[in-house]
Design a protein around this motif. Structure first.
Motif, PDB file in Angstrom:
ATOM      1  N   TYR A   1      26.383  26.891 -43.002  1.00 30.14           N
ATOM      2  CA  TYR A   1      25.684  25.652 -42.673  1.00 30.14           C
ATOM      3  C   TYR A   1      24.900  25.888 -41.404  1.00 30.14           C
ATOM      4  O   TYR A   1      25.117  26.870 -40.693  1.00 30.14           O
ATOM      5  CB  TYR A   1      26.654  24.482 -42.519  1.00 30.14           C
ATOM      6  N   SER A   2      23.981  24.985 -41.146  1.00 30.82           N
ATOM      7  CA  SER A   2      23.165  25.238 -39.983  1.00 30.82           C
ATOM      8  C   SER A   2      23.828  24.597 -38.778  1.00 30.82           C
ATOM      9  O   SER A   2      24.149  23.426 -38.763  1.00 30.82           O
ATOM     10  CB  SER A   2      21.759  24.752 -40.274  1.00 30.82           C
ATOM     11  N   TRP A   3      24.085  25.452 -37.811  1.00 36.89           N
ATOM     12  CA  TRP A   3      24.907  25.042 -36.673  1.00 36.89           C
ATOM     13  C   TRP A   3      24.065  24.261 -35.680  1.00 36.89           C
ATOM     14  O   TRP A   3      24.324  23.111 -35.382  1.00 36.89           O
ATOM     15  CB  TRP A   3      25.515  26.298 -36.044  1.00 36.89           C
ATOM     16  N   ILE A   4      23.043  24.895 -35.189  1.00 35.18           N
ATOM     17  CA  ILE A   4      22.171  24.212 -34.245  1.00 35.18           C
ATOM     18  C   ILE A   4      20.782  24.185 -34.864  1.00 35.18           C
ATOM     19  O   ILE A   4      20.240  25.218 -35.231  1.00 35.18           O
ATOM     20  CB  ILE A   4      22.139  24.950 -32.900  1.00 35.18           C
ATOM     21  N   LEU A   5      20.270  22.971 -34.981  1.00 36.05           N
ATOM     22  CA  LEU A   5      18.974  22.828 -35.631  1.00 36.05           C
ATOM     23  C   LEU A   5      18.034  22.205 -34.619  1.00 36.05           C
ATOM     24  O   LEU A   5      18.235  21.079 -34.183  1.00 36.05           O
ATOM     25  CB  LEU A   5      19.139  21.921 -36.846  1.00 36.05           C
ATOM     26  N   ILE A   6      17.045  22.949 -34.183  1.00 32.68           N
ATOM     27  CA  ILE A   6      16.093  22.399 -33.233  1.00 32.68           C
ATOM     28  C   ILE A   6      14.726  22.485 -33.889  1.00 32.68           C
ATOM     29  O   ILE A   6      14.133  23.557 -33.952  1.00 32.68           O
ATOM     30  CB  ILE A   6      16.114  23.184 -31.908  1.00 32.68           C
ATOM     31  N   GLY A   7      14.265  21.338 -34.379  1.00 35.65           N
ATOM     32  CA  GLY A   7      13.003  21.346 -35.088  1.00 35.65           C
ATOM     33  C   GLY A   7      13.113  22.252 -36.305  1.00 35.65           C
ATOM     34  O   GLY A   7      14.055  22.145 -37.072  1.00 35.65           O
TER      35      GLY A   7
ATOM     36  N   LEU B   1      13.505  25.414 -36.040  1.00 36.66           N
ATOM     37  CA  LEU B   1      14.312  26.564 -35.676  1.00 36.66           C
ATOM     38  C   LEU B   1      15.769  26.226 -35.924  1.00 36.66           C
ATOM     39  O   LEU B   1      16.245  25.194 -35.495  1.00 36.66           O
ATOM     40  CB  LEU B   1      14.153  26.895 -34.192  1.00 36.66           C
TER      41      LEU B   1
ATOM     42  N   VAL C   1      19.891  27.763 -36.128  1.00 35.41           N
ATOM     43  CA  VAL C   1      20.875  28.817 -35.979  1.00 35.41           C
ATOM     44  C   VAL C   1      21.999  28.483 -36.938  1.00 35.41           C
ATOM     45  O   VAL C   1      22.526  27.384 -36.921  1.00 35.41           O
ATOM     46  CB  VAL C   1      21.422  28.865 -34.550  1.00 35.41           C
TER      47      VAL C   1
ATOM     48  N   LEU D   1      24.287  34.172 -32.178  1.00 37.33           N
ATOM     49  CA  LEU D   1      25.136  33.104 -31.671  1.00 37.33           C
ATOM     50  C   LEU D   1      26.542  33.184 -32.252  1.00 37.33           C
ATOM     51  O   LEU D   1      27.521  32.982 -31.543  1.00 37.33           O
ATOM     52  CB  LEU D   1      24.495  31.744 -31.959  1.00 37.33           C
TER      53      LEU D   1
ATOM     54  N   PHE E   1      28.205  35.763 -30.578  1.00 34.32           N
ATOM     55  CA  PHE E   1      28.594  35.336 -29.226  1.00 34.32           C
ATOM     56  C   PHE E   1      29.880  34.518 -29.245  1.00 34.32           C
ATOM     57  O   PHE E   1      30.690  34.616 -28.327  1.00 34.32           O
ATOM     58  CB  PHE E   1      27.457  34.540 -28.592  1.00 34.32           C
ATOM     59  N   VAL E   2      30.049  33.719 -30.294  1.00 33.16           N
ATOM     60  CA  VAL E   2      31.298  32.956 -30.410  1.00 33.16           C
ATOM     61  C   VAL E   2      32.479  33.918 -30.464  1.00 33.16           C
ATOM     62  O   VAL E   2      33.473  33.761 -29.746  1.00 33.16           O
ATOM     63  CB  VAL E   2      31.278  32.061 -31.664  1.00 33.16           C
TER      64      VAL E   2
ATOM     65  N   MET F   1      18.741  33.866 -25.254  1.00 31.04           N
ATOM     66  CA  MET F   1      17.697  32.852 -25.031  1.00 31.04           C
ATOM     67  C   MET F   1      16.317  33.465 -25.229  1.00 31.04           C
ATOM     68  O   MET F   1      15.429  32.888 -25.856  1.00 31.04           O
ATOM     69  CB  MET F   1      17.748  32.335 -23.589  1.00 31.04           C
TER      70      MET F   1
ATOM     71  N   PHE G   1      15.551  34.112 -28.705  1.00 30.71           N
ATOM     72  CA  PHE G   1      15.265  32.866 -29.416  1.00 30.71           C
ATOM     73  C   PHE G   1      13.833  32.423 -29.166  1.00 30.71           C
ATOM     74  O   PHE G   1      13.115  32.020 -30.081  1.00 30.71           O
ATOM     75  CB  PHE G   1      16.248  31.784 -28.973  1.00 30.71           C
TER      76      PHE G   1
ATOM     77  N   LEU H   1      17.535  33.586 -34.361  1.00 30.59           N
ATOM     78  CA  LEU H   1      18.582  34.452 -33.834  1.00 30.59           C
ATOM     79  C   LEU H   1      19.207  35.306 -34.937  1.00 30.59           C
ATOM     80  O   LEU H   1      20.125  36.066 -34.685  1.00 30.59           O
ATOM     81  CB  LEU H   1      19.679  33.612 -33.159  1.00 30.59           C
TER      82      LEU H   1
END
Lengths: 484, 639, 100
Positions: free
Chosen positions: B62-68, B70, B72, B134, B137-138, B183, B186, B192
């Protein structure tokens, strides 16, 4: 020209949520008078009902957008986002306060009334479309909190916190008012849109304009605890009743950011280059002082005070980055910050009981053995504050620094990440004490259903936002659209 | 797809069960835990077979962080590199879990220990399986966290708790590089995901510059250097290696699993994973290679004079990690990973075997209080010897193949390569010396044990020795999967070939290659012999002969004095002093000094700041006013 | 007709006096009065600009400021009474239990 009551009520629709909160606050005062100090916890639940009603009204009003009351009150997704954060902060603040007030023996109805007044003030700040409304909202909030900070009448530390906050708060209001008066003189209007329209054509090199901008920055910086306007924070946070500290660290600070964003990224947008420079300077100072000073604290409330200064610094990075992304990242950050910080204070408050202050960091020694749940919750909140994935705090920081890098301020992001690395040290100290030391003495924690509910809400939010932040992120991004 | 998700999830379930119900399960928690990792291992094998058959798995959940536009994702990727890592991690983790049943038997934190181990394994698997930075990184942060919990496991020891904090804070400094690198990736690539990022990593991109405080830096170089800062933290390279020796305060199985076999290789894995990026930047590659070589030599010199059995192995780990980076830095990515793999086996073996020694000696770790153990704990001695031979790089043990592949690639990497090769070879000599110094001090010579301890010396139970024997078996044989010289016989390199860019091949001069191999084995053998002369002959022979032949005794005594002179001149005088000085300057003064110095500076600033916070309202107002004046003054800067 | 600049100068002077008062006087009451001076400096500005711009908003603003200032004074007095009762002093430089 007489208008019927119904018509007046119709006109008031946009501020119904504020209206409800004020009505509940007043009725709390009246009822409390008759209850004569009994059943005060019922007043707490009663206030919570008020918050829930107001919150549902805000959600229902979600579709209504526009400027009301001659442009002094704005309804837009931006203000609605912040209002929901305020409800959350106020609700959690009331939940964690109930038992605590009994222990401190200051359980009186006014407490809840003042919380509701403060919340109404914060909502007005978020909705403000006019300098006058900003001022009124800010003062409504601040006056209530001055009283709350000094709420322990017999405790001279609490009195001192109240008077310090009041004197410095009034001082900063004075500076803000002077700045506003200059801005009014230049623009000929106190309306934010009007000022923006004026600035689009004005000479931006005007020193008076710069002066007024700086004066606003000082007073908003005071509210969000930006260095060097932060000096009140540790003292007031330490002296105020812990439940008030928790609320203060979330509510008014977030309200400060609401105004900061509205004024600096919307109204004063033509000055963006200057603002960005000044704010990034403040952000660096704030992160530095907050994180460094937190290292040598021995009182948990003071440590969290410095930590809240540091977090204001991270959020300022987002404001300095500016633009839609910057503003959205700040909004997401303050939401996450409010939840995790209130959670941490919720655990701190559990240590306070008759005969034990529970404010020293060393009081946490061995908590991991005596009360596993509380220690584990604290661990989650502290990791979130440190910004370790997959807690919510990480997502917030990630977005903030990402927007800074995107705005070309890589150096600012570097500084931010560096200080955030330092911050691990003092948060970790608490965790180390909890898990790696033996308890000094056997002690039970104060527990109550309300507190448990508050902690459950915050820990769920911290984990859920950390693991699946997309909806909240999207919400923040959608909400910012109205601002710019 | 399910079976791939189960690889990390099974240990996670194990963690939940052992963690939540540890109170009721008591020592049965171990069964649950071993079940978890064993299951993960089985599925890892199946995944490995799938990959070997050509199936590359890359799936988003699933999409973890969705910015526009973009986003992750939370997603897993199993390609050749991941498959290798999965095998290493799950296999070693399983063995170490089993070993821990014996080692931790009777400890009051038994179930807590297994819960942490399971959590660690989970995060390590997330780290290697993530399909973007990411998720990696977790896992990266997670393993650091578990490592901290496990180092401080015996928190009653103050040094253990301190070591835990040191590890955590040092790693945070490294993470700072990782986060910034991420960063920058990205914003540069808009994603990423490994696949997308590496697809965009072209030489055109490498030519782009970025303005960093007025200095023009190649964007790819900057990204790689930042990531490498992260790698130095996790993989204990100069200057962030300081935490690893202290980390030996944890229980020995932890040292074996985390601080030798798996977590510390995370940095190597990350650099290898980002090979397409690193290979675009010469600067970054050179930094990696030089850092690796210097660390390899530096840590080896320190290893020469340590007396704590686990610290010797700890420094050897740092040194070997240096070799891996040296290999990566000259573009021999698969050689670096190969060394990672063989090292995981023989270093895991060495740690577990040292744990067995410590177990036999009721907790004694000082080699000066050991000696003559080889007859008393035979199995441990045998596996220890195998591990040391592998570490020293003696044919046909595993370390020989991987270390020589690295050295051969380094030798062929231009003029810088030649000098680094010299450094690497010197390090190899020292490695052989100190690893056999350890063997001789521990297993040979006269017993220097306390009487009580000596009385209780016993071989470890089968639950501990069987994992040791399995590891010993692999320490001998695993090297053959990376056969040099014979065309297409290097199965390991062939398997990994699709993942890595072809930066550089080893030279084709087989004669030279064989010559260098023999040379390096000779160098290592010299080290072993020297260790023998210094740590066995001069201490044992004289005493025996002195009783029988008093005439010869004088001669031998003189001889002994010569040896002692040697000892004094070279061992004590030169080697000890030099290493001691290096240790002191490098470890304490410079690096520790810098770390502590910065910490002290910040601490002092904090204390001084507290004095400024006087409690007087008017001073607070004054500082606000001062802030206002400064901000107003900024007008002249801005306009 | 008094020119606008005179008002602005007066208000700037008042503001400065207020700030200096806050920073230098020890008695809480005088500090509060100094803060009032700062607020009134802003008020003078607002009224002057309002008159100059022939725009009523400024004067409305002033009414609000006066009201809020009164409320603020009430809260401040309540807190000062508490402090006087608990600590027996109204000098701010003696309010420093919390520091560091």
């Amino acid at each position: 020209m007489l208008t019927s009551v119904q018509e007046i009520l119709k006109q008031l629709v946009p501020i119904y949520p504020e209206f409800v909160l004020i009505a509940f606050a007043l009725s709390v005062l009246v009822v409390d008078m008759f209850l004569n100090g009994r059943y005060t916890h019922l007043l707490g639940w009663y206030s919570l009902i008020g918050i829930v009603i107001a919150a549902s009204m805000t959600i229902i009003l979600g579709g209504v957008q526009g400027a009301f009351f001659s442009g002094t009150v704005l309804l837009d997704p931006f203000s609605q986002f912040f209002k929901l954060v305020f409800y959350l902060a106020c609700g959690l603040g009331i939940l964690i306060a109930m038992k605590y007030l009994d222990i401190e023996d200051i359980h009186r109805g006014e407490y809840y009334a003042l919380m509701l007044f403060a919340t109404a003030g914060m909502m007005l700040m978020a909705s403000a479309g006019d300098l006058i409304t900003i001022y009124l909202g800010l003062e409504l909030m601040a006056l209530s909190i001055y009283v709350l900070a000094g709420f322990m009448r017999k405790d001279s530390r609490s009195n001192e916190a109240g008077i310090k906050y009041l004197l410095l708060g009034a001082f900063s209001s004075g500076i803000m008012l002077y700045g506003m008066s200059l801005l009014y003189g230049l623009a000929g209007t106190t309306n934010l849109d009007g000022i923006l329209a004026f600035l689009r054509t004005a000479d931006l090199k005007n020193p008076v304009l710069f002066l007024s901008m700086v004066m606003l920055m000082v007073s908003f910086g005071f509210k969000v605890a930006a260095v060097p306007f932060h000096m009140w924070v540790p003292d007031v946070y330490e002296g105020a009743p812990t439940s008030v500290t928790a609320f203060m660290s979330a509510g008014p600070k977030v309200a400060g950011f609401a105004v900061l964003l509205r004024v600096f990224t919307h109204t004063l947008d033509p000055l963006h280059a200057d603002i960005s420079l000044l704010l990034s300077g403040l952000a660096v100072l704030t992160m530095a002082v907050g994180n460094v000073m937190a290292l040598s604290q021995t009182n948990i409330k003071r440590m969290l005070a410095y930590s809240s200064i540091a977090h204001a610094g991270y959020a300022l990075v987002g404001v300095a980055a500016g633009g839609q992304e910057g503003a959205a990242s700040v909004m997401l950050y303050v939401l996450i910050y409010a939840v995790m910080n209130m959670g941490a204070f919720g655990v701190v408050i559990m240590l306070r009981k008759a005969g034990m202050r529970g404010e020293e960091i060393s009081d946490f020694a061995g908590l991991g053995k005596t009360n596993k749940t509380a220690a584990f919750l604290m661990l989650i909140f502290l990791f979130s504050l440190t910004g370790i994935p997959p807690m919510a705090g990480f997502v917030g920081k990630f977005y903030i620094f990402k927007s800074a890098v995107q705005a070309g301020m890589i150096w600012l992001a570097i500084v931010g990440v560096l200080f955030s690395a330092i911050s691990a040290y003092f948060y970790l100290r608490v965790i180390m004490l909890m898990y790696m030391y033996d308890p000094k003495e056997e002690f039970g924690l104060v527990q109550s259903p309300a507190l448990a509910l508050a902690l459950a809400i915050s820990v769920t939010a911290v984990i859920v936002i950390g693991v699946y932040p997309t909806p909240v992120l999207e919400f923040a991004r959608a909400s910012v659209a109205g601002l710019l | 797809m399910l079976k791939y998700i189960l690889i990390p999830l099974l240990p996670f379930f194990g963690f939940l069960i052992a963690g939540l119900f540890g109170k009721y399960l008591k020592e049965r928690a171990a069964t649950v835990a071993v079940g978890g990792v064993l299951g993960a291992f089985v599925f890892a094998v199946s995944a490995f077979i799938d990959v070997a058959n050509g199936t590359i798995i890359d799936e988003n959940f699933y999409s973890w962080i969705l910015i526009g536009n973009l986003s992750v994702n939370v997603g897993f990727q199993i390609d050749q590199l991941t498959a290798v890592m999965l095998m290493v991690v799950t296999f070693l983790s399983t063995l170490i879990h089993i070993y821990s049943i014996g080692y931790m038997h009777g400890d009051k934190g038994f179930s807590r220990f297994f819960a942490y181990l399971e959590l660690f394994t989970f995060f390590m698997l997330v780290l290697v399986m993530g399909n973007n930075f990411l998720v990696m990184f977790v896992g990266w942060e997670g393993v650091g966290l578990c490592s901290y919990l496990l180092i401080g496991f015996w928190y009653e020891k103050k040094s253990a708790a301190d070591a835990g904090v040191k590890a955590f804070v040092t790693n945070r400094v490294g993470d700072f590089g990782f986060v910034l690198g991420m960063m920058l990736i990205f914003t540069t690539f808009g994603t990423l995901d490994f696949t997308d990022v590496f697809a965009q990593a072209t030489p055109q991109l490498a030519a782009q510059n970025i303005d960093l405080l007025g200095i023009e830096v190649g964007i790819v170089t900057l990204i790689c250097l930042l990531l490498f800062v992260g790698a130095t933290g996790k993989s204990a390279q100069i200057p962030l290696y300081v935490w690893l020796p202290d980390a030996m305060e944890g229980p020995t199985p932890v040292s074996a699993l985390i601080h030798a076999a798996t977590m510390v290789t995370a940095g190597v894995f990350m650099v290898a994973r980002c090979a397409p990026l690193f290979s675009l930047s010469h600067t970054a590659m050179n930094v990696v290679a030089v850092t690796g070589a210097v660390t390899a030599l530096f840590a080896a010199t320190i290893g020469l004079v340590q007396n704590d059995i686990k610290r010797v192995i700890a420094y050897s780990t740092i040194s070997q990690l240096g070799y891996m980076f040296l290999g990566l830095g000259v573009g021999a990515f698969s050689a670096g990973i190969f060394h990672l793999t063989t090292h995981a086996f023989f270093k895991g073996l060495l740690f577990l075997a040292s744990g067995s020694v410590i177990h036999a000696l009721s907790g004694e770790q000082d080699m000066r209080k050991m000696g003559s153990l080889r007859r008393k704990i035979k199995i441990t001695y045998a596996v220890f010897l195998i591990g040391s031979l592998a570490l020293a790089g003696i044919f046909p043990f595993a370390g020989f193949f991987s270390k020589d592949e690295i050295l051969w690639s380094v030798y062929n990497a231009g003029s810088l390569g030649r000098s680094l090769w010299m450094v690497g070879l010197t390090g190899a000599f020292m490695t052989a010396f100190y690893s056999f110094r350890l063997i001789y001090l521990t297993f040979f010579g006269k017993s220097r044990m306390d009487h009580d301890v000596e009385h209780h010396v016993h071989e470890s139970p089968p639950v501990m020795t069987v994992p040791l024997m399995i590891l010993a078996f692999f320490s001998i044989t695993i090297g053959f999967i990376g056969m040099p010289l014979i065309p297409h016989a290097n199965l390991f390199a062939n398997f990994l070939a699709p993942v890595f860019p072809h930066v550089q091949h080893g030279g084709t001069d087989h004669g030279l290659e064989i010559g260098l191999m023999i040379f390096s084995v000779l160098v290592a053998a010299t080290g072993i012999v020297m260790a023998y002369v210094w740590y066995v002959r001069d201490t044992r022979i004289p005493d025996k002969l002195a009783e029988k032949f008093s005439g010869v005794y004088t001669l031998l005594l003189n001889k002994y004095r010569v040896d002692e002179l040697y000892n004094y001149l070279f061992v004590d005088g030169l080697v000890h002093k030099l290493a001691g000085v290096l240790h002191r300057i490098g470890d304490v003064k410079i690096v520790d000094g810098a770390v502590n110095g910065v910490a002290r500076l910040i601490g002092q600033a904090s204390e001084r700041g507290r004095k400024m916070q006087t409690g007087f309202v008017q001073e607070y107002a004054f500082i606000m006013g001062l802030g206002l004046v400064v901000l107003i003054g900024m007008y002249y800067v801005v306009k | 007709m008094i020119p606008l600049s005179w008002y602005v100068l007066l208000s700037a002077a008042l503001f400065t006096i207020g700030v200096v008062g806050v920073l230098t006087r020890r008695n809480v009451f005088i500090i509060l009065m100094s803060i009032e001076l700062m607020l009134n400096a802003a008020n003078i500005n607002l009224v002057a600009f309002s008159h100059y711009l022939q725009n009523l908003t400024g004067q409305i603003f002033v009414i609000f400021v006066i009201t809020v200032a009164a409320a603020e004074a009430a809260v401040a007095l309540a807190l000062i009474i508490l402090l006087a009762r608990n600590r027996g002093t109204v000098y701010v430089d003696e309010f420093n239990i919390m520091k560091g």
